[in-house]
Design an enzyme around this catalytic site. Structure first.
Site, PDB file in Angstrom:
ATOM      1  N   HIS A 107       0.816  -1.223   0.000  1.00 10.82           N
ATOM      2  CA  HIS A 107       0.000   0.000   0.000  1.00 10.82           C
ATOM      3  C   HIS A 107       0.849   1.273   0.000  1.00 10.82           C
ATOM      4  CE1 HIS A 107      -3.747   1.938  -0.006  1.00 10.82           C
ATOM      5  NE2 HIS A 107      -4.414   1.153   0.814  1.00 10.82           N
TER       6      HIS A 107
ATOM      7  N   ASP B 246      -2.417   1.906  -4.610  1.00 10.09           N
ATOM      8  CA  ASP B 246      -3.695   2.168  -3.947  1.00 10.09           C
ATOM      9  C   ASP B 246      -4.751   1.195  -4.460  1.00 10.09           C
ATOM     10  OD1 ASP B 246      -2.678   4.267  -2.446  1.00 10.09           O
ATOM     11  OD2 ASP B 246      -3.026   5.712  -4.075  1.00 10.09           O
TER      12      ASP B 246
END
Length: 412
Positions: A385, A389
């Protein structure tokens, strides 16, 4: 003058290696190019060949010893020739394991009963060794039929034919060491490979904030694609194309559109790689290894089939080089051949994503009019992450779904 044998540097990040086993004993004669010992690094096991012809005068480190790179591990020279001695111990002081000292060094292994055993060197003709290396076959798995049990060309060719028959099996079998009565209730030391796997996976899970995207695809067209490719690829390569081979190519096409999925995070910024280098997880007896197909975007499915088959065979034989298991920018882990529906995978550092592939199974699916049995496959994408995204991961999986369900989209 005695020739030094050193611990080689087998990779850019290698600082030390573990001597797994010696193929020779002190006093034996070796020829230049003969295997001397096997080294376990943080990536792969490799045989180290003799740099010269002569007699093994001295072995300085026993099996299991951890040795820094460029450190002398043995001497080769003429019989009776002296070897350098850095110094002597004080009276009564015992030498450390692997230290270069005057006197005898124990290079045998002892069993629980105290009986000493020694590892015999594999006898094989030069042509047999060359062919075995070319075919990716471990000589230790071959029974020699030549004089004195020597492995000859015919033995290697026979082993190659046996492997070719075995590779036609769709479901691979991963042999595991049996749990014997002697080890039940005891702590069994980790192998070097298992130590490295544990270290890297803990590091990845701790430093990379993972999130997962699940995607179900209709695999009817993928199954048809493989059926059509089977005779074509087999005619060109002599090999059976697998679903993994096809997935490598299709995933590479999707990655080209979404370069963040094969980028790497660093403290200085995001590294965008020039090529799509896809690693494929291969299960071994004591762990797993990830050989890498380089520049997949430039290769055909036939080329991928040939290269990946060679990498997998040599991975199982412990014959991969450090270059062949490094440089990956994305990884595919396929457990579908074991009947696994779906699973999540841990990202292989320093990559930013890994795709876990489940089995292709017939399931009842509503096609808009009726409920019909169709081939379905579950894919799970693990992402870092810090770089990727959710929206980007979802778009990547949507595009991958399109490519797998409508193969003609590969031409766009």
């Amino acid at each position: 003058m005695a020739r030094e044998v050193i611990m080689p540097k087998l990779g850019l990040t290698m600082e030390e290696g573990v001597i797994n086993k010696w193929f020779v004993r002190e006093g034996e004669r070796v020829e230049k190019g003969d295997p001397l010992f096997e080294v376990a690094t943080d990536k792969v096991n490799m045989e180290v060949e003799s740099p010269a012809s002569g007699v093994v005068l001295k072995i300085l480190y026993p099996e299991g010893a951890t040795v820094p790179i460029t450190e002398v591990v043995a001497y080769i020279g003429e019989e009776g020739e002296e070897v350098p001695v850095p110094g002597k111990k004080a009276p009564g002081e015992q030498p450390e394991a692997g230290e270069r000292v005057a006197g005898e060094q124990v290079m045998t292994q002892k069993t629980e009963t105290g009986t000493e055993t020694a590892k015999e060197r594999i006898k094989a003709s030069p042509l047999a060794r060359k062919l075995a290396q070319e075919y990716g076959i471990d000589l230790a798995t071959i029974t020699g039929t030549g004089p004195g049990g020597r492995i000859v060309k015919e033995d290697v060719e026979r082993a190659k034919r046996a492997l070719e028959e075995a590779k036609k099996q769709e479901i691979p079998v991963v042999e595991e060491a049996p749990v014997t009565e002697e080890v039940k209730g005891k702590v069994v030391p980790l192998s070097r490979m298992r130590q490295i796997i544990a270290q890297r996976m803990v590091e990845s899970a701790r430093t990379k904030p993972h999130f997962f995207v699940f995607q179900e695809i209709l695999a009817e067209e993928l199954v048809k694609m493989r059926e059509r490719l089977l005779p074509l690829v087999e005619k060109e390569t002599g090999l059976r194309v697998s679903y993994t081979d096809i997935l490598v190519k299709v995933v590479a096409k999707a990655l080209e559109r979404y370069p963040l999925l094969y980028a790497s995070f660093t403290e200085e910024g995001i590294v965008f790689h020039e090529h799509v280098n896809i690693g494929v997880a291969v299960a071994l007896e004591d762990g797993l290894i990830v050989p890498v197909v380089k520049e997949v975007e430039r290769k055909s499915i036939a080329q991928i089939t040939r290269e990946l088959h060679d990498l997998v065979e040599r991975a199982k034989a412990g014959k991969l080089t450090p270059e062949e298991i490094s440089g990956g920018t994305f990884t595919i882990s396929n457990l579908g051949m074991f009947g696994v529906d779906a699973f999540t995978a841990i990202i292989n550092p320093p990559e930013s994503a890994i795709l876990a592939c489940g089995a292709i199974k017939k399931k009842p699916v509503f096609d808009g009019k009726d409920i019909v049995p169709l081939a379905v496959m579950e894919l799970v994408l693990s992402c870092d992450h810090r770089i990727v995204d959710g929206a980007v991961a979802a778009q990547f999986m949507q595009f991958l779904k399109t490519l797998l369900e409508e193969p003609f989209a590969l031409l766009l």
